[in-house]
Scaffold this motif. Structure first.
Motif, PDB file in Angstrom:
ATOM      1  N   ILE A  22      27.624  40.470  32.929  1.00 18.20           N
ATOM      2  CA  ILE A  22      26.988  39.554  33.883  1.00 18.20           C
ATOM      3  C   ILE A  22      27.951  39.268  34.903  1.00 18.20           C
ATOM      4  O   ILE A  22      29.065  38.674  34.586  1.00 18.20           O
ATOM      5  N   PHE A  23      27.580  39.620  36.098  1.00 21.80           N
ATOM      6  CA  PHE A  23      28.505  39.178  37.212  1.00 21.80           C
ATOM      7  C   PHE A  23      27.580  37.854  37.830  1.00 21.80           C
ATOM      8  O   PHE A  23      26.639  38.381  38.865  1.00 21.80           O
ATOM      9  N   ASP A  24      28.257  36.752  37.794  1.00 21.54           N
ATOM     10  CA  ASP A  24      27.680  35.709  38.411  1.00 21.54           C
ATOM     11  C   ASP A  24      28.465  35.174  39.759  1.00 21.54           C
ATOM     12  O   ASP A  24      29.356  34.418  38.957  1.00 21.54           O
ATOM     13  N   ASN A  25      28.107  35.083  40.662  1.00 25.15           N
ATOM     14  CA  ASN A  25      28.912  34.679  41.959  1.00 25.15           C
ATOM     15  C   ASN A  25      30.276  35.157  41.968  1.00 25.15           C
ATOM     16  O   ASN A  25      30.970  34.672  42.189  1.00 25.15           O
ATOM     17  N   VAL A  26      30.063  36.596  41.922  1.00 27.21           N
ATOM     18  CA  VAL A  26      31.258  37.353  41.935  1.00 27.21           C
ATOM     19  C   VAL A  26      31.387  38.158  43.221  1.00 27.21           C
ATOM     20  O   VAL A  26      30.479  38.529  43.844  1.00 27.21           O
ATOM     21  N   ASN A  60      30.695  40.905  28.911  1.00 24.36           N
ATOM     22  CA  ASN A  60      31.307  39.737  29.319  1.00 24.36           C
ATOM     23  C   ASN A  60      30.481  38.993  30.403  1.00 24.36           C
ATOM     24  O   ASN A  60      29.644  39.628  31.014  1.00 24.36           O
ATOM     25  N   TYR A  61      30.936  37.663  30.835  1.00 28.72           N
ATOM     26  CA  TYR A  61      30.271  36.886  31.545  1.00 28.72           C
ATOM     27  C   TYR A  61      31.568  36.522  32.682  1.00 28.72           C
ATOM     28  O   TYR A  61      32.281  36.055  32.366  1.00 28.72           O
ATOM     29  N   PHE A  62      31.195  37.189  33.659  1.00 28.71           N
ATOM     30  CA  PHE A  62      32.164  37.046  34.924  1.00 28.71           C
ATOM     31  C   PHE A  62      31.494  35.910  35.973  1.00 28.71           C
ATOM     32  O   PHE A  62      30.423  35.979  36.406  1.00 28.71           O
ATOM     33  N   GLU A  63      32.262  34.898  36.210  1.00 32.07           N
ATOM     34  CA  GLU A  63      31.571  33.616  36.966  1.00 32.07           C
ATOM     35  C   GLU A  63      32.499  33.247  38.114  1.00 32.07           C
ATOM     36  O   GLU A  63      33.699  32.909  37.797  1.00 32.07           O
ATOM     37  N   ASP A  64      31.971  32.795  39.235  1.00 35.21           N
ATOM     38  CA  ASP A  64      32.754  32.336  40.186  1.00 35.21           C
ATOM     39  C   ASP A  64      33.979  32.993  40.495  1.00 35.21           C
ATOM     40  O   ASP A  64      35.097  32.204  40.620  1.00 35.21           O
ATOM     41  N   SER A  65      34.102  34.075  40.762  1.00 36.42           N
ATOM     42  CA  SER A  65      35.297  34.978  40.739  1.00 36.42           C
ATOM     43  C   SER A  65      35.490  36.012  41.672  1.00 36.42           C
ATOM     44  O   SER A  65      34.461  36.351  42.216  1.00 36.42           O
ATOM     45  N   LYS A  66      36.479  36.549  41.836  1.00 42.66           N
ATOM     46  CA  LYS A  66      36.920  37.707  42.792  1.00 42.66           C
ATOM     47  C   LYS A  66      37.461  38.884  42.195  1.00 42.66           C
ATOM     48  O   LYS A  66      38.276  38.875  41.367  1.00 42.66           O
ATOM     49  N   ASP A  67      36.819  39.838  42.582  1.00 37.73           N
ATOM     50  CA  ASP A  67      37.491  41.375  42.215  1.00 37.73           C
ATOM     51  C   ASP A  67      37.850  41.312  40.921  1.00 37.73           C
ATOM     52  O   ASP A  67      38.977  41.518  40.181  1.00 37.73           O
ATOM     53  N   VAL A  68      36.805  41.134  39.823  1.00 35.10           N
ATOM     54  CA  VAL A  68      37.117  41.037  38.373  1.00 35.10           C
ATOM     55  C   VAL A  68      37.522  42.103  37.742  1.00 35.10           C
ATOM     56  O   VAL A  68      37.674  42.167  36.486  1.00 35.10           O
ATOM     57  N   LEU A  69      37.126  43.464  38.292  1.00 33.26           N
ATOM     58  CA  LEU A  69      37.631  44.611  37.704  1.00 33.26           C
ATOM     59  C   LEU A  69      37.799  45.681  38.522  1.00 33.26           C
ATOM     60  O   LEU A  69      37.278  45.745  39.638  1.00 33.26           O
ATOM     61  N   GLY A  70      38.811  46.613  38.122  1.00 33.89           N
ATOM     62  CA  GLY A  70      39.276  47.500  39.170  1.00 33.89           C
ATOM     63  C   GLY A  70      40.775  47.823  39.094  1.00 33.89           C
ATOM     64  O   GLY A  70      41.216  47.591  37.951  1.00 33.89           O
ATOM     65  N   THR A  71      41.232  48.774  39.983  1.00 30.50           N
ATOM     66  CA  THR A  71      42.459  49.064  40.001  1.00 30.50           C
ATOM     67  C   THR A  71      43.163  48.145  41.317  1.00 30.50           C
ATOM     68  O   THR A  71      42.613  48.554  42.455  1.00 30.50           O
ATOM     69  N   PHE A  72      44.290  47.504  41.067  1.00 32.49           N
ATOM     70  CA  PHE A  72      44.693  46.627  42.327  1.00 32.49           C
ATOM     71  C   PHE A  72      46.341  46.813  42.341  1.00 32.49           C
ATOM     72  O   PHE A  72      46.867  46.735  41.201  1.00 32.49           O
ATOM     73  N   TYR A  73      46.604  46.727  43.510  1.00 31.29           N
ATOM     74  CA  TYR A  73      48.041  46.632  43.771  1.00 31.29           C
ATOM     75  C   TYR A  73      48.996  48.006  43.499  1.00 31.29           C
ATOM     76  O   TYR A  73      50.146  47.960  43.317  1.00 31.29           O
TER      77      TYR A  73
END
Length: 522
Positions: free
Chosen positions: A306-310, A280-293
């Motif tokens: 690819i993590f682009d400006n994450v 996948n291509y992750f771009e201009d984003s925050k916390d794109v993968l994980g366990t949250f809340y």
């Protein structure tokens, strides 16, 4: 708002009987336009997903006619393909009685099976009306736009979900659709693509989800872990606050998606969920993968992303991002074959293939778009319903003249202000916009091949600074095609073949806001 966020029935009397029974405009179809391609991902498992293949094909222009088509079948499992043209709204969607379960103000696919709903002709838009799938199986939804579905305010539909599935749902393929909101929960919207209460074997492919607080979820609560076997591939998530998606239990496979502007969190694997995340291509984003809340963690297997400006936040309490250097925490076995594009070309291939009205193009697995062969034959011409009076002519697709060439194109620019996006100027929505980082800057529309343009229409969003000077430039040659002072609107110039056109704002009284940069051949 935040940032500011599918064979034919053979030529027998049966076709005529269906048309007469359901009383809809069952019309001749000029070409084979029913569902194209074969279900992919987990929707290809558990016996497969074929929708209405082998059944009658009818056409509907209102939500009521969709319900009539569903209720006019010999049984709740008789295959049917419903081709939809035009705009479906709560006002033209009534409850239909009979051997079916429908409701006013929502497209209800309840206690049924073997149905395809596919947009044809000049397109199908479900505006302010959601699609509700409940106690159903073997459903295909293809080539439609669903937008502005609210759970509060007016009108409300489907609990605020664009497409929602719940209660013993099996085998759904949603393909080449555009799902969009224009805000978050505080503006009355909920999820774009939700699955609850024992929903399994679902694929979302080649689709766009954008401008929403919530992209979608699998499981309504930490205890709702009966859902799973979900595939998301070749989709674009854009300007989504969170839930891209939220997973509670079960297995999900995400591959070759382009995630752009995930504002708070992205793939949220929790409550024992297992996510496989490939190329996948992750771009201009925050916390794109994980366990949250939540303190109930999920797991993931990561390959080739690819993590682009994450950006990644710190781990603390219920906030556990996978980054900044994501590593696998589980192993997920995938039972079906799939073709992976290199992550580096995902933004471009998704731009060319994802969403409604993109020609149902797919990737060949080598970063090249192709058009799959139709799975159906041309439909026959059924006798019009006796209640329809004079036969209605078959709708035709309007000529391409006047087409906004920016739709389906790409965009970039010189800079972008906080919470804005280059893609906002080509998304067909005036509720999103691009701003430069300051009072001046450039935003561009670009194509893969030379395109003839002679008119540019600039649509500005309210609340921005006034433009005092501008120019339109052929990026290929640097030639100025037009220039002026004051607020630009419709700009014409000699027909020019180019691959990229620039709107350069050279003066403004504040920070301008460009909602749309439309381009036309004439």
């Amino acid at each position: 708002m935040r940032r500011p966020l599918a064979l034919r029935l053979l030529a027998t009397g049966a076709t005529m009987a269906v048309a007469a029974t359901i009383g809809v405009n069952a019309l001749a179809v000029p070409e084979a336009q029913a569902a194209t391609g074969t279900a992919t991902g987990f929707a290809s498992q558990n016996g497969g997903t074929t929708g209405g293949a082998g059944g009658a094909t009818v056409r509907a222009t209102t939500g009521t006619q969709i319900h009539e088509a569903l209720c006019g079948r010999a049984s709740a499992s008789t295959p049917i393909t419903i081709e939809v043209v035009g705009t479906i709204t709560p006002a033209n969607t009534a409850k239909v009685s009979g051997s079916c379960n429908t409701a006013a103000g929502v497209i209800e696919l309840k206690q049924i099976s073997n149905v395809t709903i596919v947009g044809v002709g000049s397109g199908a838009v479900f505006n302010e009306i959601g699609i509700h799938i409940r106690e159903a199986r073997n459903i295909i939804i293809q080539n439609v736009t669903v937008k502005n579905v609210k759970k509060s305010g007016s009108p409300t539909s489907n609990g605020g979900d664009a497409i929602g599935m719940e209660t013993d749902v099996r085998n759904v393929w949603v393909d080449h659709v555009t799902l969009e909101a224009s805000g978050g929960e505080s503006e009355g919207f909920d999820g774009l693509f939700d699955m609850k209460d024992n929903t399994q074997y679902v694929t979302l492919s080649y689709s766009i989800l954008r401008n929403s607080g919530r992209g979608g979820l699998v499981g309504s609560s930490e205890s709702d872990r009966s859902n799973g076997f979900i595939t998301y591939h070749n989709n674009k998530y854009e300007n989504i606050d969170s839930r891209a998606p939220l997973l509670r239990g079960g297995v999900a496979h995400m591959y070759n998606n382009h995630y752009y502007s995930l504002n708070e969190s992205g793939i949220n694997s929790r409550a024992g969920a297992k996510a496989r995340v490939d190329n996948n291509y992750f771009e201009d984003s925050k916390d794109v993968l994980g366990t949250f809340y939540t303190s109930e963690a999920g797991t993931w297997q990561v390959n080739g992303n690819i993590f682009d400006n994450v950006t990644w936040s710190s781990r603390s309490g219920d906030n556990n991002p996978a980054g900044p250097n994501p590593v696998s925490t589980t192993t997920v076995s995938i039972p079906y074959s799939f073709r992976l594009d290199a992550a580096s070309c995902v933004p471009d291939i998704v731009r060319q293939t994802a969403g409604a009205n993109t020609g149902l193009r797919v990737s060949n697995g080598s970063c090249t778009p192709t058009t799959p062969s139709p799975t159906t034959s041309p439909t026959t011409t059924p006798t019009p319903s006796p209640t329809s009076g004079t036969p209605t002519p078959t709708p035709t697709t309007p000529p391409a003249t006047g087409t906004n060439l920016s739709l389906g194109a790409g965009a970039d620019g010189s800079s972008k202000g906080s919470g804005t996006s280059y893609g906002a100027v080509i998304d067909g929505s005036t509720s999103t916009y691009w701003s430069p980082n300051g009072s001046t800057g450039r935003v561009s529309v670009k194509w893969d091949a030379a395109t003839t343009v002679s008119r540019v229409v600039v649509k500005q969003a309210s609340g921005g600074g006034s433009i005092t000077a501008w120019r339109v430039v052929n990026n290929d040659t640097g030639a100025v095609l037009a220039s002026g002072s004051g607020s630009p609107s419709t700009i014409t110039f000699g027909a020019t073949s180019l691959t990229k056109v620039n709107l350069e704002i050279t003066g403004a009284s504040g920070t301008p806001r460009i909602a749309e940069l439309e381009t036309y051949a004439g």
